[in-house]
Motif scaffolding. Sequence first.
Motif, PDB file in Angstrom:
ATOM      1  N   LEU A  47      -7.823 -89.304 -28.622  1.00  0.00           N
ATOM      2  CA  LEU A  47      -7.621 -89.574 -26.710  1.00  0.00           C
ATOM      3  C   LEU A  47      -6.198 -89.065 -26.781  1.00  0.00           C
ATOM      4  CD1 LEU A  47      -8.667 -93.451 -27.743  1.00  0.00           C
ATOM      5  CD2 LEU A  47      -9.948 -91.725 -26.042  1.00  0.00           C
ATOM      6  N   PHE A  48      -4.865 -89.891 -27.454  1.00  0.00           N
ATOM      7  CA  PHE A  48      -3.773 -88.957 -26.984  1.00  0.00           C
ATOM      8  C   PHE A  48      -2.977 -88.446 -28.075  1.00  0.00           C
ATOM      9  CE2 PHE A  48      -5.205 -91.135 -22.664  1.00  0.00           C
ATOM     10  CZ  PHE A  48      -5.276 -91.951 -23.068  1.00  0.00           C
ATOM     11  N   THR A  49      -1.973 -87.687 -27.233  1.00  0.00           N
ATOM     12  CA  THR A  49      -0.638 -86.980 -27.644  1.00  0.00           C
ATOM     13  C   THR A  49       0.118 -87.528 -27.020  1.00  0.00           C
ATOM     14  OG1 THR A  49      -1.638 -85.691 -29.148  1.00  0.00           O
ATOM     15  CG2 THR A  49       0.752 -85.491 -30.061  1.00  0.00           C
ATOM     16  N   LEU A  50       1.386 -88.238 -28.127  1.00  0.00           N
ATOM     17  CA  LEU A  50       2.240 -88.736 -27.337  1.00  0.00           C
ATOM     18  C   LEU A  50       4.292 -88.661 -28.096  1.00  0.00           C
ATOM     19  CD1 LEU A  50       1.959 -92.407 -26.491  1.00  0.00           C
ATOM     20  CD2 LEU A  50       2.056 -90.877 -25.086  1.00  0.00           C
ATOM     21  N   TYR A  51       5.068 -87.643 -27.899  1.00  0.00           N
ATOM     22  CA  TYR A  51       6.068 -86.793 -28.513  1.00  0.00           C
ATOM     23  C   TYR A  51       7.676 -87.887 -28.456  1.00  0.00           C
ATOM     24  CZ  TYR A  51       2.459 -83.688 -29.252  1.00  0.00           C
ATOM     25  OH  TYR A  51       1.197 -82.715 -30.172  1.00  0.00           O
ATOM     26  N   SER A  52       7.666 -88.640 -27.280  1.00  0.00           N
ATOM     27  CA  SER A  52       9.020 -88.791 -27.102  1.00  0.00           C
ATOM     28  C   SER A  52       8.784 -89.837 -26.258  1.00  0.00           C
ATOM     29  CB  SER A  52       9.880 -87.634 -25.768  1.00  0.00           C
ATOM     30  OG  SER A  52       9.147 -87.429 -25.336  1.00  0.00           O
ATOM     31  N   ALA A  53      10.037 -90.707 -26.617  1.00  0.00           N
ATOM     32  CA  ALA A  53      10.064 -92.394 -25.879  1.00  0.00           C
ATOM     33  C   ALA A  53       9.989 -91.936 -23.888  1.00  0.00           C
ATOM     34  CB  ALA A  53      11.820 -92.587 -26.814  1.00  0.00           C
ATOM     35  N   GLY A  54       9.220 -92.948 -23.410  1.00  0.00           N
ATOM     36  CA  GLY A  54       9.741 -93.430 -22.537  1.00  0.00           C
ATOM     37  C   GLY A  54       7.963 -91.832 -21.786  1.00  0.00           C
ATOM     38  N   GLU A  55       7.346 -91.406 -22.700  1.00  0.00           N
ATOM     39  CA  GLU A  55       5.696 -91.016 -22.514  1.00  0.00           C
ATOM     40  C   GLU A  55       5.024 -91.877 -22.379  1.00  0.00           C
ATOM     41  OE1 GLU A  55       5.577 -87.752 -25.266  1.00  0.00           O
ATOM     42  OE2 GLU A  55       3.400 -86.441 -23.715  1.00  0.00           O
ATOM     43  N   GLU A  56       4.375 -90.990 -20.991  1.00  0.00           N
ATOM     44  CA  GLU A  56       2.743 -92.247 -20.957  1.00  0.00           C
ATOM     45  C   GLU A  56       2.042 -91.142 -20.598  1.00  0.00           C
ATOM     46  OE1 GLU A  56       5.049 -95.937 -18.321  1.00  0.00           O
ATOM     47  OE2 GLU A  56       3.550 -94.382 -17.531  1.00  0.00           O
ATOM     48  N   LYS A  57       0.704 -91.230 -20.862  1.00  0.00           N
ATOM     49  CA  LYS A  57      -0.252 -90.769 -20.896  1.00  0.00           C
ATOM     50  C   LYS A  57      -1.580 -91.534 -20.610  1.00  0.00           C
ATOM     51  CE  LYS A  57       0.696 -86.372 -22.994  1.00  0.00           C
ATOM     52  NZ  LYS A  57      -0.563 -85.272 -24.645  1.00  0.00           N
ATOM     53  N   GLU A  58      -2.412 -91.087 -19.446  1.00  0.00           N
ATOM     54  CA  GLU A  58      -3.844 -91.686 -19.034  1.00  0.00           C
ATOM     55  C   GLU A  58      -4.956 -91.782 -18.791  1.00  0.00           C
ATOM     56  OE1 GLU A  58      -1.486 -93.739 -15.132  1.00  0.00           O
ATOM     57  OE2 GLU A  58      -3.257 -94.589 -15.490  1.00  0.00           O
ATOM     58  N   LYS A  59      -6.173 -92.065 -19.295  1.00  0.00           N
ATOM     59  CA  LYS A  59      -7.642 -91.575 -19.468  1.00  0.00           C
ATOM     60  C   LYS A  59      -8.395 -92.957 -18.934  1.00  0.00           C
ATOM     61  CE  LYS A  59     -10.636 -89.276 -22.352  1.00  0.00           C
ATOM     62  NZ  LYS A  59     -10.921 -88.810 -23.858  1.00  0.00           N
ATOM     63  N   GLU A  60      -8.039 -92.752 -17.526  1.00  0.00           N
ATOM     64  CA  GLU A  60      -9.937 -93.502 -17.375  1.00  0.00           C
ATOM     65  C   GLU A  60      -9.240 -95.009 -17.219  1.00  0.00           C
ATOM     66  OE1 GLU A  60     -13.475 -90.801 -18.342  1.00  0.00           O
ATOM     67  OE2 GLU A  60     -12.718 -93.598 -19.442  1.00  0.00           O
ATOM     68  N   ARG A  61      -9.649 -96.012 -18.061  1.00  0.00           N
ATOM     69  CA  ARG A  61      -9.030 -97.343 -17.951  1.00  0.00           C
ATOM     70  C   ARG A  61      -7.852 -97.621 -18.855  1.00  0.00           C
ATOM     71  NH1 ARG A  61     -13.846 -97.397 -17.063  1.00  0.00           N
ATOM     72  NH2 ARG A  61     -14.521 -97.323 -19.674  1.00  0.00           N
ATOM     73  N   LEU A  62      -7.670 -96.880 -19.608  1.00  0.00           N
ATOM     74  CA  LEU A  62      -7.128 -96.123 -20.434  1.00  0.00           C
ATOM     75  C   LEU A  62      -5.481 -95.523 -20.808  1.00  0.00           C
ATOM     76  CD1 LEU A  62      -8.845 -95.423 -23.913  1.00  0.00           C
ATOM     77  CD2 LEU A  62      -7.985 -97.523 -23.350  1.00  0.00           C
ATOM     78  N   LYS A  63      -4.024 -96.332 -20.752  1.00  0.00           N
ATOM     79  CA  LYS A  63      -2.571 -95.964 -20.839  1.00  0.00           C
ATOM     80  C   LYS A  63      -2.017 -95.662 -21.786  1.00  0.00           C
ATOM     81  CE  LYS A  63       0.403 -97.546 -17.849  1.00  0.00           C
ATOM     82  NZ  LYS A  63       1.000 -97.515 -16.968  1.00  0.00           N
ATOM     83  N   ALA A  64      -1.615 -94.614 -21.985  1.00  0.00           N
ATOM     84  CA  ALA A  64      -0.713 -95.182 -23.449  1.00  0.00           C
ATOM     85  C   ALA A  64       0.727 -94.857 -23.278  1.00  0.00           C
ATOM     86  CB  ALA A  64      -1.548 -94.107 -24.634  1.00  0.00           C
ATOM     87  N   THR A  65       1.832 -95.820 -23.893  1.00  0.00           N
ATOM     88  CA  THR A  65       2.900 -96.157 -24.118  1.00  0.00           C
ATOM     89  C   THR A  65       3.457 -95.047 -25.183  1.00  0.00           C
ATOM     90  OG1 THR A  65       3.517 -98.173 -23.657  1.00  0.00           O
ATOM     91  CG2 THR A  65       2.859 -96.963 -21.389  1.00  0.00           C
ATOM     92  N   LEU A  66       4.582 -95.223 -25.466  1.00  0.00           N
ATOM     93  CA  LEU A  66       5.903 -94.953 -26.700  1.00  0.00           C
ATOM     94  C   LEU A  66       7.164 -94.846 -25.972  1.00  0.00           C
ATOM     95  CD1 LEU A  66       5.760 -92.971 -29.400  1.00  0.00           C
ATOM     96  CD2 LEU A  66       6.572 -91.210 -28.255  1.00  0.00           C
ATOM     97  N   THR A  67       7.757 -96.089 -27.146  1.00  0.00           N
ATOM     98  CA  THR A  67       9.317 -96.421 -27.210  1.00  0.00           C
ATOM     99  C   THR A  67       9.669 -95.586 -28.651  1.00  0.00           C
ATOM    100  OG1 THR A  67       9.022 -98.695 -28.742  1.00  0.00           O
ATOM    101  CG2 THR A  67       8.379 -98.376 -26.034  1.00  0.00           C
ATOM    102  N   LYS A  68      11.032 -95.695 -28.899  1.00  0.00           N
ATOM    103  CA  LYS A  68      11.183 -95.900 -30.596  1.00  0.00           C
ATOM    104  C   LYS A  68      10.821 -96.226 -31.232  1.00  0.00           C
ATOM    105  CE  LYS A  68      16.050 -93.166 -28.541  1.00  0.00           C
ATOM    106  NZ  LYS A  68      17.378 -92.935 -28.554  1.00  0.00           N
ATOM    107  N   LYS A  69       9.946 -97.095 -31.174  1.00  0.00           N
ATOM    108  CA  LYS A  69      10.072 -97.683 -32.633  1.00  0.00           C
ATOM    109  C   LYS A  69       8.003 -98.133 -32.022  1.00  0.00           C
ATOM    110  CE  LYS A  69      13.958 -99.708 -34.176  1.00  0.00           C
ATOM    111  NZ  LYS A  69      14.727-101.044 -34.969  1.00  0.00           N
ATOM    112  N   GLU A  70       7.686 -98.008 -31.321  1.00  0.00           N
ATOM    113  CA  GLU A  70       5.885 -98.083 -31.119  1.00  0.00           C
ATOM    114  C   GLU A  70       5.574 -97.568 -30.246  1.00  0.00           C
ATOM    115  OE1 GLU A  70       6.241-102.629 -31.052  1.00  0.00           O
ATOM    116  OE2 GLU A  70       7.365-102.674 -28.868  1.00  0.00           O
ATOM    117  N   SER A  71       4.710 -97.514 -29.971  1.00  0.00           N
ATOM    118  CA  SER A  71       3.343 -97.003 -29.235  1.00  0.00           C
ATOM    119  C   SER A  71       2.766 -98.385 -28.824  1.00  0.00           C
ATOM    120  CB  SER A  71       3.065 -96.220 -29.494  1.00  0.00           C
ATOM    121  OG  SER A  71       1.689 -95.690 -28.031  1.00  0.00           O
TER     122      SER A  71
END
Lengths: 113, 113
Positions: A47-71
């Motif tokens: 679905l998604f790759t996130l590389y750095s804290a603060g990054e967000e990605k979206e696809k249709e009804r899904l949105k992935a976010t990333l912090t330094k310890k969790e997504s």
Amino acid sequence: EDQVTQSPEALRLQEGESSSLNCSYTVSGLRGLFWYRQDPGKGPEFLFTLYSAGEEKEKERLKATLTKKESFLHITAPKPEDSATYLCAVHKVTSGGSYIPTFGRGTSLIVHP
Amino acid sequence: DVKVTQSSRYLVKRTGEKVFLECVQDMDHENMFWYRQDPGLGLRLIYFSYDVKMKEKGDIPEGYSVSREKKERFSLILESASTNQTSMYLCASSLSRGAGELFFGEGSRLTVL
């Protein structure tokens, strides 16, 4: 030890009821956090790759976010076809210098019509 | 489209039999992986390979071996199958040794009687 923990293990939602899935990780030197969807009897699908804290990605009804310890994987107004198991993974470094994906146990999502 | 093909979707074998699971990818990927997936345990890495004739052990290599004679093909071998090797086996590939998302096959469900 490097570890990926997903919560909740299972989640039941009504159609249209938004919610979030969590993936917490402890790994030194994050080289990407990955989300996959797996339908019963099939292999996971990226679905998604996130590389750095603060990054967000979206696809249709899904949105992935990333912090330094969790997504988080946010699901907005889900539909029954969003029912699946959602897996997250991070890469850990082997003694040989290879990066290998380590998976959490997944969250099984069921969306009722 | 990217494709990872596993030779058998369903297999039933007897204890002590030698079992071959084959996986072919058509994307010229460097990395190939074998995972097993069990309820409640998630995806666990058995072996991976980052080049022809190269292999590294994953988290649960005991009872398994692998072979990668050609870049596109990665085989998992159970020398003497046991009932605790009943599982879903998933093959995956990724572009390069550095990291990147995995592309999975459909899985091979093995039952050892």
